[in-house]
Design a protein around this motif. Structure first.
Motif, short mmCIF file in Angstrom:
data_model
loop_
_atom_site.label_atom_id
_atom_site.label_comp_id
_atom_site.label_asym_id
_atom_site.label_seq_id
_atom_site.Cartn_x
_atom_site.Cartn_y
_atom_site.Cartn_z
N ASP A 96 -15.79 -5.40 -38.41
CA ASP A 96 -15.84 -3.87 -37.90
C ASP A 96 -15.57 -3.89 -36.17
O ASP A 96 -15.51 -3.04 -35.62
CB ASP A 96 -17.16 -3.30 -38.29
N ARG A 97 -15.88 -5.22 -35.79
CA ARG A 97 -15.63 -5.25 -34.31
C ARG A 97 -14.55 -6.26 -33.82
O ARG A 97 -14.97 -7.13 -32.87
CB ARG A 97 -17.17 -5.68 -33.68
N VAL A 98 -13.44 -5.99 -34.35
CA VAL A 98 -12.50 -6.90 -33.97
C VAL A 98 -12.03 -6.88 -32.59
O VAL A 98 -11.71 -7.79 -31.91
CB VAL A 98 -11.18 -6.32 -35.01
N ASP A 99 -12.04 -5.62 -31.99
CA ASP A 99 -11.56 -5.85 -30.51
C ASP A 99 -12.70 -6.69 -29.66
O ASP A 99 -12.33 -7.12 -28.71
CB ASP A 99 -11.63 -4.16 -29.80
N ASP A 100 -14.00 -6.32 -29.89
CA ASP A 100 -15.29 -6.97 -29.24
C ASP A 100 -14.99 -8.56 -29.55
O ASP A 100 -14.87 -9.41 -28.61
CB ASP A 100 -16.35 -6.77 -29.67
N LEU A 101 -14.48 -9.07 -30.67
CA LEU A 101 -14.43 -10.39 -31.06
C LEU A 101 -12.94 -11.09 -30.35
O LEU A 101 -13.11 -12.01 -30.04
CB LEU A 101 -14.16 -10.39 -32.61
N TYR A 102 -11.91 -9.97 -30.32
CA TYR A 102 -11.13 -10.46 -29.67
C TYR A 102 -11.16 -10.90 -28.28
O TYR A 102 -10.84 -11.97 -27.59
CB TYR A 102 -9.73 -9.54 -29.98
N GLU A 103 -11.75 -9.87 -27.57
CA GLU A 103 -12.20 -10.04 -26.01
C GLU A 103 -13.05 -11.43 -25.94
O GLU A 103 -12.74 -12.15 -24.78
CB GLU A 103 -12.84 -8.90 -25.54
N ARG A 104 -14.01 -11.60 -26.92
CA ARG A 104 -14.72 -12.86 -26.55
C ARG A 104 -14.12 -13.89 -27.05
O ARG A 104 -14.08 -14.98 -26.15
CB ARG A 104 -16.02 -12.64 -27.58
N LEU A 105 -13.43 -13.85 -27.98
CA LEU A 105 -12.62 -15.43 -28.21
C LEU A 105 -11.44 -15.67 -27.15
O LEU A 105 -11.27 -16.92 -26.74
CB LEU A 105 -11.84 -15.16 -29.57
N SER A 106 -10.81 -14.63 -26.52
CA SER A 106 -9.85 -14.79 -25.59
C SER A 106 -10.66 -15.29 -24.41
O SER A 106 -9.98 -16.28 -23.67
CB SER A 106 -9.21 -13.46 -25.19
N ALA A 107 -11.76 -14.61 -24.11
CA ALA A 107 -12.33 -15.18 -22.96
C ALA A 107 -13.11 -16.74 -23.00
O ALA A 107 -13.04 -17.49 -22.09
CB ALA A 107 -13.39 -14.25 -22.48
N ALA A 108 -13.12 -17.05 -24.09
CA ALA A 108 -13.90 -18.35 -24.46
C ALA A 108 -12.55 -19.57 -24.31
O ALA A 108 -12.74 -20.53 -24.79
CB ALA A 108 -14.54 -18.38 -25.86
N GLY A 109 -11.49 -18.75 -24.36
CA GLY A 109 -10.22 -19.78 -24.48
C GLY A 109 -9.73 -20.29 -25.79
O GLY A 109 -8.81 -21.19 -25.89
N ALA A 110 -10.14 -19.50 -26.82
CA ALA A 110 -9.57 -19.81 -28.08
C ALA A 110 -7.98 -19.61 -28.11
O ALA A 110 -7.43 -18.79 -27.39
CB ALA A 110 -10.14 -18.84 -29.19
N LYS A 111 -7.49 -20.25 -28.75
CA LYS A 111 -6.06 -20.49 -29.06
C LYS A 111 -5.45 -19.25 -29.83
O LYS A 111 -5.48 -19.21 -31.13
CB LYS A 111 -5.45 -21.51 -29.86
N ILE A 112 -5.08 -18.17 -29.29
CA ILE A 112 -4.45 -17.04 -29.88
C ILE A 112 -3.20 -17.30 -30.55
O ILE A 112 -2.44 -17.74 -29.53
CB ILE A 112 -4.55 -15.50 -29.00
N ILE A 113 -2.94 -16.81 -31.73
CA ILE A 113 -1.58 -17.12 -32.28
C ILE A 113 -0.78 -15.69 -32.53
O ILE A 113 0.19 -15.72 -33.01
CB ILE A 113 -1.76 -18.25 -33.32
N ARG A 114 -1.87 -14.88 -32.66
CA ARG A 114 -1.22 -13.55 -33.01
C ARG A 114 -2.08 -12.63 -32.24
O ARG A 114 -3.27 -12.60 -32.56
CB ARG A 114 -1.22 -13.27 -34.53
N GLU A 115 -1.72 -11.76 -31.08
CA GLU A 115 -2.22 -10.77 -30.36
C GLU A 115 -2.71 -9.61 -31.41
O GLU A 115 -2.33 -9.33 -32.43
CB GLU A 115 -1.24 -10.26 -29.49
N ILE A 116 -3.79 -9.27 -30.81
CA ILE A 116 -4.51 -8.05 -31.64
C ILE A 116 -3.30 -6.67 -31.73
O ILE A 116 -2.81 -6.51 -30.78
CB ILE A 116 -5.71 -7.39 -31.00
N GLU A 117 -2.99 -6.16 -32.84
CA GLU A 117 -2.42 -5.17 -33.13
C GLU A 117 -2.89 -4.41 -34.66
O GLU A 117 -3.42 -4.89 -35.24
CB GLU A 117 -0.83 -5.36 -33.16
N ASP A 118 -2.63 -3.19 -34.23
CA ASP A 118 -2.75 -2.16 -35.56
C ASP A 118 -1.39 -2.68 -36.43
O ASP A 118 -0.43 -2.57 -36.10
CB ASP A 118 -2.48 -0.80 -35.29
N GLN A 119 -1.96 -2.66 -37.83
CA GLN A 119 -0.97 -3.04 -38.79
C GLN A 119 -0.65 -1.67 -39.51
O GLN A 119 -1.39 -0.97 -40.05
CB GLN A 119 -1.57 -3.94 -39.77
N PRO A 120 0.57 -1.63 -40.19
CA PRO A 120 1.03 -0.58 -41.02
C PRO A 120 0.28 -0.10 -42.22
O PRO A 120 0.06 0.75 -42.66
CB PRO A 120 2.44 -0.95 -41.52
#
Length: 147
Positions: free
Chosen positions: A88-112
């Motif tokens: 339920d906290r996808v935006d917070d998790l995205y920000e935390r993993l991005s800041a930690a240097g995790a390898k993002i392979i698909r950016e956060i986005e809303d799906q249909p």
């Protein structure tokens, strides 16, 4: 070694994805310290992880261990695993993993289909998607109520 220090609690039946890693202790540390899984149990056999259980704080979990190509027929090549993890906290998790240097392979986005999600690759090359989609409701009469 069992690192579980909490009281034993019976679980409902569920699906437990499994994976193996070349560096299981390192992958466990990444999944716990960086991603946010809980280290529920780790059983070691010498310098190898025989079995580990990592719980997701919002429900569910995974099992993993050290790669053993001789453990046929249940040998899983490291880096070939993929999972979708509900949060339920996808935006917070995205920000935390991005800041930690995790390898993002698909950016956060809303799906249909109603989810908001993103994906990372762990140090072994496994793919993890995190999002808000909880699945569609089960059709009436398909849930097994025999328990």
């Amino acid at each position: 070694m069992n690192t579980n220090t909490t009281a034993t609690q019976q679980r409902a039946p569920g699906v437990w994805p499994t994976l193996q890693a070349h560096d299981a202790p390192g992958l466990i540390d990444f999944l716990v310290d960086t991603v946010g899984f809980l280290r529920t149990a780790v059983y070691e056999d010498g310098d190898r992880v025989a079995h580990a259980q990592l719980d997701w704080p919002e429900g569910g979990g995974i099992m993993l261990g050290s790669y053993n190509p001789d453990s046929k027929p249940w040998s899983l090549q490291p880096g070939t695993f993929g999972a979708y993890v509900v949060t339920d906290r996808v935006d917070d998790l995205y920000e935390r993993l991005s800041a930690a240097g995790a390898k993002i392979i698909r950016e956060i986005e809303d799906q249909p289909y109603g989810s908001r999600d993103f994906a990372i690759a762990d140090p072994e090359g496994n793919k993890w998607s995190f999002g808000t989609y909880r699945g569609e409701p089960s059709p009436a009469g398909t849930v097994d109520d025999r328990h």
